[in-house]
Design a protein around this motif. Sequence first.
Motif, PDB file in Angstrom:
ATOM      1  N   ALA A 239       1.156  -0.039  -4.380  1.00  0.00           N
ATOM      2  CA  ALA A 239       2.370   0.751  -4.113  1.00  0.00           C
ATOM      3  C   ALA A 239       2.863   0.480  -2.694  1.00  0.00           C
ATOM      4  N   LEU A 240       1.919   0.369  -1.744  1.00  0.00           N
ATOM      5  CA  LEU A 240       2.309   0.058  -0.359  1.00  0.00           C
ATOM      6  C   LEU A 240       2.969  -1.319  -0.289  1.00  0.00           C
TER       7      LEU A 240
ATOM      8  N   GLU B  18      10.298  -3.777  -0.325  1.00  0.00           N
ATOM      9  CA  GLU B  18      11.663  -3.236  -0.321  1.00  0.00           C
ATOM     10  C   GLU B  18      12.150  -2.909   1.091  1.00  0.00           C
ATOM     11  N   ASN B  19      11.326  -2.227   1.863  1.00  0.00           N
ATOM     12  CA  ASN B  19      11.781  -1.732   3.166  1.00  0.00           C
ATOM     13  C   ASN B  19      10.602  -1.686   4.148  1.00  0.00           C
TER      14      ASN B  19
ATOM     15  N   ARG C 170      -2.907   2.218  -5.014  1.00  0.00           N
ATOM     16  CA  ARG C 170      -2.179   2.673  -3.829  1.00  0.00           C
ATOM     17  C   ARG C 170      -1.796   1.484  -2.937  1.00  0.00           C
TER      18      ARG C 170
ATOM     19  N   LEU D  87       3.215   8.117  -0.862  1.00  0.00           N
ATOM     20  CA  LEU D  87       3.185   6.833  -0.132  1.00  0.00           C
ATOM     21  C   LEU D  87       2.815   6.973   1.356  1.00  0.00           C
TER      22      LEU D  87
ATOM     23  N   VAL E 137       2.012   2.883   8.360  1.00  0.00           N
ATOM     24  CA  VAL E 137       1.264   1.805   7.709  1.00  0.00           C
ATOM     25  C   VAL E 137       1.356   0.550   8.579  1.00  0.00           C
TER      26      VAL E 137
ATOM     27  N   PHE F  63      12.004   4.414  -2.645  1.00  0.00           N
ATOM     28  CA  PHE F  63      11.678   3.058  -3.105  1.00  0.00           C
ATOM     29  C   PHE F  63      11.926   2.928  -4.609  1.00  0.00           C
TER      30      PHE F  63
ATOM     31  N   ALA G 286      10.370  -1.869   7.370  1.00  0.00           N
ATOM     32  CA  ALA G 286      10.513  -1.065   8.590  1.00  0.00           C
ATOM     33  C   ALA G 286      10.182   0.401   8.312  1.00  0.00           C
ATOM     34  N   LEU G 287      10.633   0.909   7.161  1.00  0.00           N
ATOM     35  CA  LEU G 287      10.381   2.321   6.851  1.00  0.00           C
ATOM     36  C   LEU G 287       8.898   2.552   6.541  1.00  0.00           C
ATOM     37  N   VAL G 288       8.292   1.624   5.801  1.00  0.00           N
ATOM     38  CA  VAL G 288       6.864   1.782   5.479  1.00  0.00           C
ATOM     39  C   VAL G 288       6.055   1.797   6.769  1.00  0.00           C
ATOM     40  N   ARG G 289       6.458   0.961   7.727  1.00  0.00           N
ATOM     41  CA  ARG G 289       5.769   0.948   9.017  1.00  0.00           C
ATOM     42  C   ARG G 289       5.973   2.275   9.746  1.00  0.00           C
TER      43      ARG G 289
ATOM     44  N   ARG H 100       4.530  -2.916  -2.754  1.00  0.00           N
ATOM     45  CA  ARG H 100       5.863  -2.877  -3.381  1.00  0.00           C
ATOM     46  C   ARG H 100       6.865  -2.213  -2.442  1.00  0.00           C
ATOM     47  N   ALA H 101       6.441  -1.118  -1.818  1.00  0.00           N
ATOM     48  CA  ALA H 101       7.347  -0.416  -0.906  1.00  0.00           C
ATOM     49  C   ALA H 101       7.681  -1.298   0.300  1.00  0.00           C
TER      50      ALA H 101
END
Lengths: 240, 295
Positions: B175-176, B182-183, B172, A111, B192, A100, B185-188, B178-179
């Motif tokens: 940060a989640l 950006e993306n 935190r 993260l 998350v 990221f 699908a990846l954070v999921r 912001r992430a």
Amino acid sequence: MHEPHAGGAGAPLLAVRDLHAWYGESHILHGMDFEVRPGEVATLLGRNGAGKTTTLKAIMGMVGRRTGSVVFEGGETIRMPSNRIARAGIAYCPEERGIFASLTVAENLVLPPVIRPGGLTLAEVHELFPRLQERADSQGTKLSGGEQQMLAIARILRTGSTLLLLDEPTEGLAPVIVQHIGTILHRLKERGFTILLVEQNFHFAAGVADRHHVVEHGRVVDCVPNSQASTATLQGYLGV
Amino acid sequence: MVTFFGVPIQALMGQLLLGLINGASYAVLSLGLALIFGLLNIINFAHGAQYMMGAFVAWMLLTYAGINYWLALLVAPLVVGLFGVLIERLLLHRLYKLDHLYGLLLTFGLALIMEGLFRQAYGISGQSYDPPQMLQGGVNLGFMFLPLYRGWVVVVALAVCLAVWAGIEKTRLGALLRAATENPALVRAFGVNVPLLITGTYGFGAALAAFAGVLAAPLYSINPLMGSNIIIIVFAVVVIGGMGSILGSVLTGFGLGLVEGLTKVFYPEASSTVIFVIMAIVLLIKPAGLFGRAN
């Protein structure tokens, strides 16, 4: 590391049966069948477009539609959304690395939430990847390609997941970095992680894997133990 | 009399203060818009209506339940935030796979419905809302008279903007967010619950709009059109700051409020258009906005 929650001795950690996947109207996987046993490093080998990356995404529930069965630690995951699949204990490192840009290296590293105990501590991660500690405050995407790959692997080691899905971790990297990643994978295997690796670099794959599944047109067409995998056979499949 | 380029200093300071107060509203409103756009990719046209609802809920709490300003400052954003959560869960989440335009059209329609309902119930003549006792009156600063309530609005808006910025940059959860911007699908795929994060963000954005509405209630007449009057300017602020940029929308909000105030002093005819002229120039020179990242 954790023992599998379900299944007796020899039961697979991950069992994929008749897995189909679609992106919109495009039917990409046509009945993938394979298993990954606890503690092994298994690969999906195949040419570009064979469906290797889609297989990992389908296991994670990241494709438009999927049918079939994906059993992890004895539990069916095919109807779960991807966040629940991750919480079941599968960690995913994407081909494009997915670092990221708006997060620092340290923020990228912590993260993914810890889903259960048993993962590496931050100190252990830093011991494996000292460079990540040195560059903790840098913007994630300011790292070199090799460092970004290390970060992408490192951040899923803390979560306590037992199965790591790694999508072409050596792609586009210098030979010395590829060698380093190979060493890391050996150490992770010793530590008890199970790894499903998508690769096109069969030299690398042969150096770390126990078994290879050859993928063509969205199906597994052969399963070769590493001890019996000849360069000629695999080269034939990969068309190199 | 002390003058600055021929303008009495009192007049200049008065307009600058007015500019700062407007800027405070712009900043809080554009902050919510930027948050929502960043994560949901939706241009929330209902933001003005949610601002208006914040002011109305505060007025209703006082009129019908005797609940004072200080409690309303907490309760009204909570009520409107929950309303936002309902809108996101019931309507908006069906649109994420479609073009941005559908989200814009839906929220525009919702804004018209909300305005229409309040118009039907309360007309457009406007309701008045007194500042709390503690903040009535003002102080003489020597060069100008500062009404206490106006000073409070600037300070509290600034504090809220800083707190939200710090929450996004330093925690935190931030940060989640912001992430996931950006993306997602990846954070999921990291485990998350991104849909919950999205619902929460829309609710929080709506609550911020309502908070700005409560702050504005004692300053302006509370009427169903107050949101649509301000929201066009706030959209310009967000475009100038850079769509999705948190810091950009806050700085641009306050900055453009001041520019508007100064224009009222030196060239009043242009005061209602100066922000749009700046928007046109910024779009020509830096299409992603002053603080936006070009994709």
